[in-house]
Scaffold this motif. Structure first.
Motif, PDB file in Angstrom:
ATOM      1  N   VAL A  66      50.004  -0.490 -15.887  1.00  0.00           N
ATOM      2  CA  VAL A  66      50.621  -0.358 -17.203  1.00  0.00           C
ATOM      3  C   VAL A  66      50.202  -1.545 -18.060  1.00  0.00           C
ATOM      4  O   VAL A  66      50.573  -2.678 -17.809  1.00  0.00           O
ATOM      5  CB  VAL A  66      52.171  -0.288 -17.105  1.00  0.00           C
ATOM      6  CG1 VAL A  66      52.789  -0.233 -18.489  1.00  0.00           C
ATOM      7  CG2 VAL A  66      52.580   0.922 -16.297  1.00  0.00           C
ATOM      8  N   GLU A 110      49.016  -1.517 -24.169  1.00  0.00           N
ATOM      9  CA  GLU A 110      49.162  -0.378 -25.070  1.00  0.00           C
ATOM     10  C   GLU A 110      50.377   0.475 -24.712  1.00  0.00           C
ATOM     11  O   GLU A 110      51.149   0.873 -25.584  1.00  0.00           O
ATOM     12  CB  GLU A 110      47.879   0.470 -25.054  1.00  0.00           C
ATOM     13  CG  GLU A 110      46.675  -0.356 -25.498  1.00  0.00           C
ATOM     14  CD  GLU A 110      45.447   0.489 -25.788  1.00  0.00           C
ATOM     15  OE1 GLU A 110      45.476   1.698 -25.508  1.00  0.00           O
ATOM     16  OE2 GLU A 110      44.471  -0.076 -26.299  1.00  0.00           O
ATOM     17  N   SER A 111      50.545   0.734 -23.417  1.00  0.00           N
ATOM     18  CA  SER A 111      51.692   1.546 -22.994  1.00  0.00           C
ATOM     19  C   SER A 111      53.000   0.810 -23.247  1.00  0.00           C
ATOM     20  O   SER A 111      54.007   1.428 -23.609  1.00  0.00           O
ATOM     21  CB  SER A 111      51.603   1.869 -21.502  1.00  0.00           C
ATOM     22  OG  SER A 111      50.344   2.398 -21.205  1.00  0.00           O
ATOM     23  N   ILE A 112      52.985  -0.493 -23.042  1.00  0.00           N
ATOM     24  CA  ILE A 112      54.207  -1.274 -23.260  1.00  0.00           C
ATOM     25  C   ILE A 112      54.593  -1.224 -24.740  1.00  0.00           C
ATOM     26  O   ILE A 112      55.750  -1.004 -25.093  1.00  0.00           O
ATOM     27  CB  ILE A 112      54.030  -2.727 -22.775  1.00  0.00           C
ATOM     28  CG1 ILE A 112      53.792  -2.746 -21.267  1.00  0.00           C
ATOM     29  CG2 ILE A 112      55.248  -3.575 -23.129  1.00  0.00           C
ATOM     30  CD1 ILE A 112      53.402  -4.101 -20.693  1.00  0.00           C
ATOM     31  N   THR A 113      53.596  -1.391 -25.614  1.00  0.00           N
ATOM     32  CA  THR A 113      53.876  -1.329 -27.053  1.00  0.00           C
ATOM     33  C   THR A 113      54.433   0.041 -27.433  1.00  0.00           C
ATOM     34  O   THR A 113      55.424   0.144 -28.156  1.00  0.00           O
ATOM     35  CB  THR A 113      52.602  -1.604 -27.869  1.00  0.00           C
ATOM     36  OG1 THR A 113      52.051  -2.854 -27.447  1.00  0.00           O
ATOM     37  CG2 THR A 113      52.889  -1.664 -29.356  1.00  0.00           C
ATOM     38  N   ASP A 114      53.800   1.092 -26.949  1.00  0.00           N
ATOM     39  CA  ASP A 114      54.275   2.457 -27.243  1.00  0.00           C
ATOM     40  C   ASP A 114      55.749   2.598 -26.865  1.00  0.00           C
ATOM     41  O   ASP A 114      56.555   3.121 -27.623  1.00  0.00           O
ATOM     42  CB  ASP A 114      53.476   3.507 -26.455  1.00  0.00           C
ATOM     43  CG  ASP A 114      52.048   3.636 -26.966  1.00  0.00           C
ATOM     44  OD1 ASP A 114      51.717   2.998 -27.992  1.00  0.00           O
ATOM     45  OD2 ASP A 114      51.266   4.365 -26.324  1.00  0.00           O
ATOM     46  N   PHE A 115      56.057   2.121 -25.676  1.00  0.00           N
ATOM     47  CA  PHE A 115      57.423   2.234 -25.170  1.00  0.00           C
ATOM     48  C   PHE A 115      58.399   1.441 -26.045  1.00  0.00           C
ATOM     49  O   PHE A 115      59.448   1.947 -26.449  1.00  0.00           O
ATOM     50  CB  PHE A 115      57.480   1.723 -23.721  1.00  0.00           C
ATOM     51  CG  PHE A 115      58.860   1.701 -23.136  1.00  0.00           C
ATOM     52  CD1 PHE A 115      59.431   2.859 -22.621  1.00  0.00           C
ATOM     53  CD2 PHE A 115      59.605   0.525 -23.111  1.00  0.00           C
ATOM     54  CE1 PHE A 115      60.715   2.841 -22.092  1.00  0.00           C
ATOM     55  CE2 PHE A 115      60.895   0.505 -22.594  1.00  0.00           C
ATOM     56  CZ  PHE A 115      61.448   1.664 -22.073  1.00  0.00           C
ATOM     57  N   TRP A 117      58.985   2.950 -29.541  1.00  0.00           N
ATOM     58  CA  TRP A 117      59.785   4.167 -29.413  1.00  0.00           C
ATOM     59  C   TRP A 117      61.264   3.793 -29.247  1.00  0.00           C
ATOM     60  O   TRP A 117      62.146   4.321 -29.930  1.00  0.00           O
ATOM     61  CB  TRP A 117      59.278   4.971 -28.207  1.00  0.00           C
ATOM     62  CG  TRP A 117      60.164   6.102 -27.792  1.00  0.00           C
ATOM     63  CD1 TRP A 117      60.574   7.137 -28.577  1.00  0.00           C
ATOM     64  CD2 TRP A 117      60.743   6.307 -26.500  1.00  0.00           C
ATOM     65  NE1 TRP A 117      61.385   7.985 -27.847  1.00  0.00           N
ATOM     66  CE2 TRP A 117      61.505   7.497 -26.577  1.00  0.00           C
ATOM     67  CE3 TRP A 117      60.683   5.620 -25.290  1.00  0.00           C
ATOM     68  CZ2 TRP A 117      62.201   7.998 -25.479  1.00  0.00           C
ATOM     69  CZ3 TRP A 117      61.374   6.125 -24.197  1.00  0.00           C
ATOM     70  CH2 TRP A 117      62.120   7.303 -24.300  1.00  0.00           C
ATOM     71  N   LYS A 160      52.346   5.852 -35.010  1.00  0.00           N
ATOM     72  CA  LYS A 160      51.299   5.568 -34.035  1.00  0.00           C
ATOM     73  C   LYS A 160      49.978   6.047 -34.631  1.00  0.00           C
ATOM     74  O   LYS A 160      49.620   7.222 -34.521  1.00  0.00           O
ATOM     75  CB  LYS A 160      51.613   6.269 -32.719  1.00  0.00           C
ATOM     76  CG  LYS A 160      50.697   5.820 -31.614  1.00  0.00           C
ATOM     77  CD  LYS A 160      51.082   6.463 -30.294  1.00  0.00           C
ATOM     78  CE  LYS A 160      50.074   6.125 -29.221  1.00  0.00           C
ATOM     79  NZ  LYS A 160      50.344   6.855 -27.988  1.00  0.00           N
ATOM     80  N   SER A 187      47.260   7.907 -32.596  1.00  0.00           N
ATOM     81  CA  SER A 187      47.390   9.325 -32.256  1.00  0.00           C
ATOM     82  C   SER A 187      46.749  10.209 -33.335  1.00  0.00           C
ATOM     83  O   SER A 187      46.400  11.353 -33.077  1.00  0.00           O
ATOM     84  CB  SER A 187      48.852   9.697 -32.040  1.00  0.00           C
ATOM     85  OG  SER A 187      49.552   9.606 -33.255  1.00  0.00           O
ATOM     86  N   GLU A 209      46.848  -4.463 -32.254  1.00  0.00           N
ATOM     87  CA  GLU A 209      47.918  -3.691 -31.636  1.00  0.00           C
ATOM     88  C   GLU A 209      48.853  -3.095 -32.695  1.00  0.00           C
ATOM     89  O   GLU A 209      49.144  -1.920 -32.669  1.00  0.00           O
ATOM     90  CB  GLU A 209      48.706  -4.607 -30.691  1.00  0.00           C
ATOM     91  CG  GLU A 209      49.646  -3.886 -29.762  1.00  0.00           C
ATOM     92  CD  GLU A 209      48.911  -3.120 -28.668  1.00  0.00           C
ATOM     93  OE1 GLU A 209      47.666  -3.193 -28.586  1.00  0.00           O
ATOM     94  OE2 GLU A 209      49.589  -2.427 -27.895  1.00  0.00           O
ATOM     95  N   ARG A 249      46.742   0.087 -33.996  1.00  0.00           N
ATOM     96  CA  ARG A 249      47.254   1.168 -33.154  1.00  0.00           C
ATOM     97  C   ARG A 249      48.580   1.686 -33.715  1.00  0.00           C
ATOM     98  O   ARG A 249      48.860   2.855 -33.659  1.00  0.00           O
ATOM     99  CB  ARG A 249      47.438   0.695 -31.712  1.00  0.00           C
ATOM    100  CG  ARG A 249      46.098   0.418 -31.007  1.00  0.00           C
ATOM    101  CD  ARG A 249      46.275   0.253 -29.515  1.00  0.00           C
ATOM    102  NE  ARG A 249      46.749   1.486 -28.922  1.00  0.00           N
ATOM    103  CZ  ARG A 249      47.962   1.645 -28.393  1.00  0.00           C
ATOM    104  NH1 ARG A 249      48.793   0.645 -28.334  1.00  0.00           N
ATOM    105  NH2 ARG A 249      48.322   2.808 -27.900  1.00  0.00           N
TER     106      ARG A 249
END
Ligand SMILES: [Zn+2]
Length: 248
Positions: A6, A9-14, A17, A30, A33, A48, A225
């Motif tokens: 992880v 990028e995934s941490i930021t998305d989480f 959200w 985002k 996307s 980021e 991002r």
């Protein structure tokens, strides 16, 4: 710590959200996307996120690079000189910020230990996982001014918990100027770009994909991002209101 795959990028998305779920003053898009569908599978974003903290008097446009720094030592000087010891990623951030009156930051996704101390001593860092440091200060570490052996805590020591923006005793009253003094030259009284106004004023369910696509093209937002805005206009006014009330 336990799920190495992880990444930032995934941490930021989480995090973004979750932030939007708990706080309606916060809104984000985002961008990646949208750009992914149009271009290749890689978004090619340089940064980021861009986060606009919009106050009643001043706006703080922050641009972030994110790093997941978990171990005590982990070749951090090399990692800050990404990629391949060229420091290109950091230079891009600093150049973009100075050319566009943004404040450049590193977000450190990290795990504090018993020795971790951030700049602000008002908040316990024990349960904090997101720290922020001014990129110009981080650059000194990249350039070896603090030696070749830099620890996670050396970097967190020039950082503040991210949540300090909102719950420091001086939050909304000179917080950035106190803790990140090199921002002086970067803050100008610029008006808000159209896409920031749109995000601030639109109801979250009204945000139109078409408008967003137009903004991305028009303002070249594909380099981020995520784009986010936080409405501090009422928050900034409240300390003064509280003061007036007590003095009466
Ligand atoms: Zn604080």
């Amino acid at each position: 710590m336990n799920v190495e795959g992880v990444g930032e990028e995934s941490i930021t998305d989480f995090l973004l959200w979750k932030w939007a779920l708990i706080d309606r003053k916060f809104r984000s898009i985002k961008v990646s996307s949208f750009t992914r569908q149009e271009e290749s599978s890689i978004s090619g974003a340089d940064f980021e996120m861009e986060v606009w903290l919009v106050g009643s008097k001043l706006n703080y446009p922050l641009v972030f690079q994110a790093k997941k720094f978990v171990k005590t030592y982990d070749g951090y000087v090399n990692k800050l000189n990404y990629p391949k010891n060229t420091k290109n990623q950091m230079s891009t951030l600093l150049k973009y910020a100075s050319a566009n009156s943004r404040i450049p930051f590193y977000a450190f996704y990290s795990l504090p230990d018993e020795k971790t101390k951030a700049m602000c001593r008002h908040n316990d860092v024990e349960d904090c996982g997101v720290f922020m440091a001014h990129a110009k200060v981080v650059e000194e570490f990249a350039d070896g001014k603090h030696g070749r052996r830099v620890s996670k805590n050396d970097l967190l020591g020039v950082s503040n918990p991210f949540h300090c923006i909102f719950c420091c005793p001086i939050a909304f009253r000179g917080y950035f100027e106190k803790y990140f003094p090199s921002i002086d030259g970067e803050l100008s009284e610029q008006s808000l770009p159209e896409y920031v106004r749109y995000l601030l004023d639109a109801h979250e369910l009204e945000i139109s994909e078409e408008r967003v696509r137009t903004f991305i093209k028009e303002y070249n937002l594909g380099k981020f991002r995520h784009i986010a805005v936080y409405d501090m206009r009422e928050l900034e006014e409240s300390p003064n209101k509280a003061l007036q009330r007590t003095s009466r």
